[in-house]
Design a protein around this motif. Structure first.
Motif, short mmCIF file in Angstrom:
data_model
loop_
_atom_site.label_atom_id
_atom_site.label_comp_id
_atom_site.label_asym_id
_atom_site.label_seq_id
_atom_site.Cartn_x
_atom_site.Cartn_y
_atom_site.Cartn_z
N LEU A 145 -23.83 46.34 -20.99
CA LEU A 145 -23.99 47.75 -20.64
C LEU A 145 -25.11 48.38 -21.45
O LEU A 145 -25.97 49.07 -20.91
CB LEU A 145 -22.67 48.51 -20.85
N ILE A 146 -25.11 48.13 -22.75
CA ILE A 146 -26.14 48.69 -23.62
C ILE A 146 -27.52 48.18 -23.20
O ILE A 146 -28.49 48.95 -23.15
CB ILE A 146 -25.84 48.39 -25.10
N MET A 147 -27.63 46.91 -22.89
CA MET A 147 -28.92 46.35 -22.45
C MET A 147 -29.38 46.99 -21.13
O MET A 147 -30.56 47.29 -20.96
CB MET A 147 -28.84 44.82 -22.31
N GLN A 148 -28.46 47.20 -20.21
CA GLN A 148 -28.80 47.85 -18.94
C GLN A 148 -29.28 49.28 -19.18
O GLN A 148 -30.26 49.72 -18.59
CB GLN A 148 -27.60 47.84 -17.99
N LEU A 149 -28.61 49.99 -20.07
CA LEU A 149 -29.02 51.35 -20.38
C LEU A 149 -30.39 51.37 -21.06
O LEU A 149 -31.21 52.24 -20.76
CB LEU A 149 -27.97 52.03 -21.27
N ARG A 191 -32.75 49.19 -20.58
CA ARG A 191 -33.71 48.88 -19.52
C ARG A 191 -34.01 50.14 -18.69
O ARG A 191 -35.15 50.43 -18.38
CB ARG A 191 -33.17 47.76 -18.63
N LEU A 192 -32.99 50.89 -18.35
CA LEU A 192 -33.18 52.13 -17.60
C LEU A 192 -33.99 53.14 -18.41
O LEU A 192 -34.73 53.93 -17.85
CB LEU A 192 -31.83 52.75 -17.23
N ASN A 193 -33.83 53.10 -19.72
CA ASN A 193 -34.48 54.06 -20.61
C ASN A 193 -35.98 53.79 -20.79
O ASN A 193 -36.67 54.60 -21.36
CB ASN A 193 -33.77 54.06 -21.96
N GLY A 240 -42.60 65.86 -11.15
CA GLY A 240 -43.25 64.56 -11.16
C GLY A 240 -42.49 63.55 -12.01
O GLY A 240 -41.28 63.63 -12.17
N CYS A 241 -43.26 62.62 -12.55
CA CYS A 241 -42.70 61.52 -13.33
C CYS A 241 -42.37 61.97 -14.75
O CYS A 241 -43.23 62.51 -15.44
CB CYS A 241 -43.72 60.39 -13.37
N LEU A 242 -41.14 61.76 -15.16
CA LEU A 242 -40.71 62.11 -16.51
C LEU A 242 -40.00 60.92 -17.13
O LEU A 242 -39.29 60.18 -16.45
CB LEU A 242 -39.76 63.31 -16.49
N THR A 243 -40.19 60.75 -18.44
CA THR A 243 -39.48 59.69 -19.16
C THR A 243 -38.05 60.13 -19.43
O THR A 243 -37.74 61.33 -19.39
CB THR A 243 -40.18 59.39 -20.50
N PRO A 244 -37.17 59.19 -19.75
CA PRO A 244 -35.80 59.58 -20.12
C PRO A 244 -35.77 60.56 -21.29
O PRO A 244 -34.98 61.49 -21.29
CB PRO A 244 -35.14 58.24 -20.48
N SER A 245 -36.64 60.38 -22.28
CA SER A 245 -36.68 61.32 -23.41
C SER A 245 -37.06 62.71 -22.96
O SER A 245 -36.50 63.71 -23.44
CB SER A 245 -37.68 60.83 -24.47
#
Length: 149
Positions: free
Chosen positions: A20-24, A26-28, A38-43
């Motif tokens: 789960l942590i690895m998947q999160l 990767r999404l991040n 437009g395009c925004l980073t998770p941060s």
């Protein structure tokens, strides 16, 4: 010594949490499209999300809520200002304080993110009962507490 089944369950549970942590993570690593913003980073969307709840927030409070330094928040807010999603203004009564607030584009990104979160929740609720979701949410809170230690 623990019975073998408990030890095995513990390893499997730990592996699941690790996945789960690895998947999160990767999404991040990817930017996502948030409407007119437009395009925004998770941060960046995390900053918008934190501001969006109240509409404006002190930069120092923003850093505290997100658990990052004031310098990190300043860098992210500068990027969001360049994207016309956030604006900074001086505090009316405290000349040392700065407020961050959402622009119209930032509000649209906030709403798009809220919609994305709702879609995820709706999808999750088709696979889990209300009781399972409540347990899952409680588990997330406890995992976050452990990760903060």
């Amino acid at each position: 010594m623990q019975p073998q089944s408990e030890s095995c369950d513990s390893r499997q549970g730990s592996a699941r949490i690790g996945r789960l942590i690895m998947q999160l993570k990767r999404l991040n690593r990817h930017s996502y499209q948030f409407g007119a913003a437009g395009c925004l980073t998770p941060s960046e969307i995390n900053i918008i999300d934190e501001i969006g709840a109240d509409g404006r927030i002190l930069m120092s409070e923003l850093a505290a809520h997100l658990g990052v330094t004031k310098g990190a928040v300043t860098q992210l807010v500068c990027r969001l200002e360049a994207k016309d999603c956030v604006q900074r203004t001086s505090h009316a009564t405290d000349s040392r304080a700065t407020l961050a607030s959402l622009t119209e584009k930032g509000r649209q990104a906030y709403l798009a993110h809220e919609q994305l979160n709702q879609q995820f929740y709706d999808k999750l609720s088709t696979r889990l009962t209300a009781q399972e979701i409540a347990i899952f949410e409680k588990c997330i809170d406890k995992i976050c507490e452990v990760l903060k230690e």
